[in-house]
Write a protein that holds these residues in place. Structure first.
Motif, short mmCIF file in Angstrom:
data_model
loop_
_atom_site.label_atom_id
_atom_site.label_comp_id
_atom_site.label_asym_id
_atom_site.label_seq_id
_atom_site.Cartn_x
_atom_site.Cartn_y
_atom_site.Cartn_z
N UNK A 188 0.84 -1.20 0.00
CA UNK A 188 0.00 0.00 0.00
C UNK A 188 0.87 1.25 0.00
N UNK A 189 0.44 2.25 -0.76
CA UNK A 189 0.98 3.60 -0.64
C UNK A 189 -0.06 4.44 0.08
N UNK A 190 0.39 5.20 1.06
CA UNK A 190 -0.53 5.96 1.91
C UNK A 190 -0.18 7.44 1.84
N UNK A 191 -1.18 8.26 1.56
CA UNK A 191 -0.96 9.71 1.53
C UNK A 191 -1.20 10.30 2.90
N UNK A 192 -0.19 11.02 3.39
CA UNK A 192 -0.28 11.72 4.66
C UNK A 192 -0.41 13.22 4.41
N UNK A 193 -1.23 13.87 5.24
CA UNK A 193 -1.37 15.32 5.18
C UNK A 193 -0.91 15.94 6.49
N UNK A 194 -0.11 16.98 6.37
CA UNK A 194 0.34 17.72 7.54
C UNK A 194 0.42 19.19 7.20
#
Length: 282
Positions: free
Chosen positions: A123-129
């Motif tokens: 899985x590739x997971x998009x993180x937002x910060x």
């Protein structure tokens, strides 16, 4: 499906349409992605036309002689389920015949990709910060330009299944972006790029020999922007250190894909990939 449906290669001035549709799907492309992506493979973008009007897009970008990557597979909502997308998909697969092919599949489409011979690798997971902070003081931190750019192109090769130098030179030199490398004992030991997107900024790629170098690059890349500006990082979930990097900076998961391949899974060091270059081009 009507007979007045045709599939052909996109012109350079048509690629922005695919990027616009991607933005409408919520994929948050970069502001300069269209021109940069086209440079990767000018024959790699296809459009489906009904009565001469575009209703579907897909990219089937070739890298070197052995690898291809599929992205921008979008059919306008009113034309879905009528066979138009499948015909475009078949044209893309024909264009990439004989190659290992990768893609980042959204959750809803992963079952369909399996039917076409794609299997998930991770899985590739998009993180937002958030952006902000001050660039760290590190003697090895360098702007990538001139000779350093070519060093980054050479360093990048170990992280990608085939040659993408043509694309990467454009990617590293794009407007509204920053690119940093980190030197260790006179050689490049990591590099990263941050670019402006429809919403905020996105880091990608972020490759490093270890998590300490990745941390330095991450902080350098996000520095200089307002702390109110959104920041995105796409992380291979199998790299626990990359996940820790994102979580350590209070980033939260907002999106996921499965990196899927048709053919042999490429032997690349995912444990040193801290940020994916692009879900559209690999």
């Amino acid at each position: 499906m009507q007979d007045n449906y045709t599939v052909r290669t996109m012109r350079a001035d048509e690629v922005p349409l695919a990027v616009q549709w991607a933005a409408q799907e919520g994929w948050n492309p970069g502001l300069d992605d269209a021109g940069l992506f086209f440079k990767a493979d000018p024959q790699g973008f296809l459009v489906g036309l009904l009565d001469g009007e575009p209703i579907a897009t897909i990219s089937a970008v070739k890298y070197g002689k052995t690898f291809g990557f599929v992205g921008f597979y979008i059919v306008q909502s009113e034309y879905r389920g009528k066979g138009y997308g499948l015909r475009l998909w078949d044209a893309a697969m024909q264009a990439l015949a004989g190659r290992v092919v990768g893609l980042d599949g959204v959750v809803a489409q992963q079952g369909n990709y399996r039917k076409s011979g794609f299997e998930p690798a991770y899985r590739n997971v998009r993180y937002e910060g958030r952006c902000g902070g001050v660039a760290p003081e590190h003697s090895g931190l360098v702007d990538i330009s001139g000779q350093s750019l070519e060093s980054a192109v050479a360093y990048d090769r170990q992280f990608f299944p085939d040659d993408r130098a043509q694309f990467l030179r454009a990617w590293l030199s794009q407007p509204r972006a920053k690119a940093f490398g980190i030197l260790a004992e006179g050689r490049l030991a990591g590099y990263g790029v941050i670019r402006q997107c429809r919403s905020g900024y996105k880091i990608g790629p972020l490759f490093a020999d270890n998590d300490d170098y990745a941390e330095v690059l991450f902080q350098a890349l996000r520095s200089g922007y307002s702390a109110e500006v959104p920041l995105y990082l796409d992380v291979p979930e199998v790299n626990s250190q990359a996940v820790s990097l994102a979580q350590g900076h209070d980033m939260s998961v907002v999106f996921e894909t499965a990196r899927m391949y048709a053919g042999q899974v490429p032997d690349i060091p995912v444990d040193r990939i801290f940020g994916v270059t692009s879900f559209e081009l690999g």
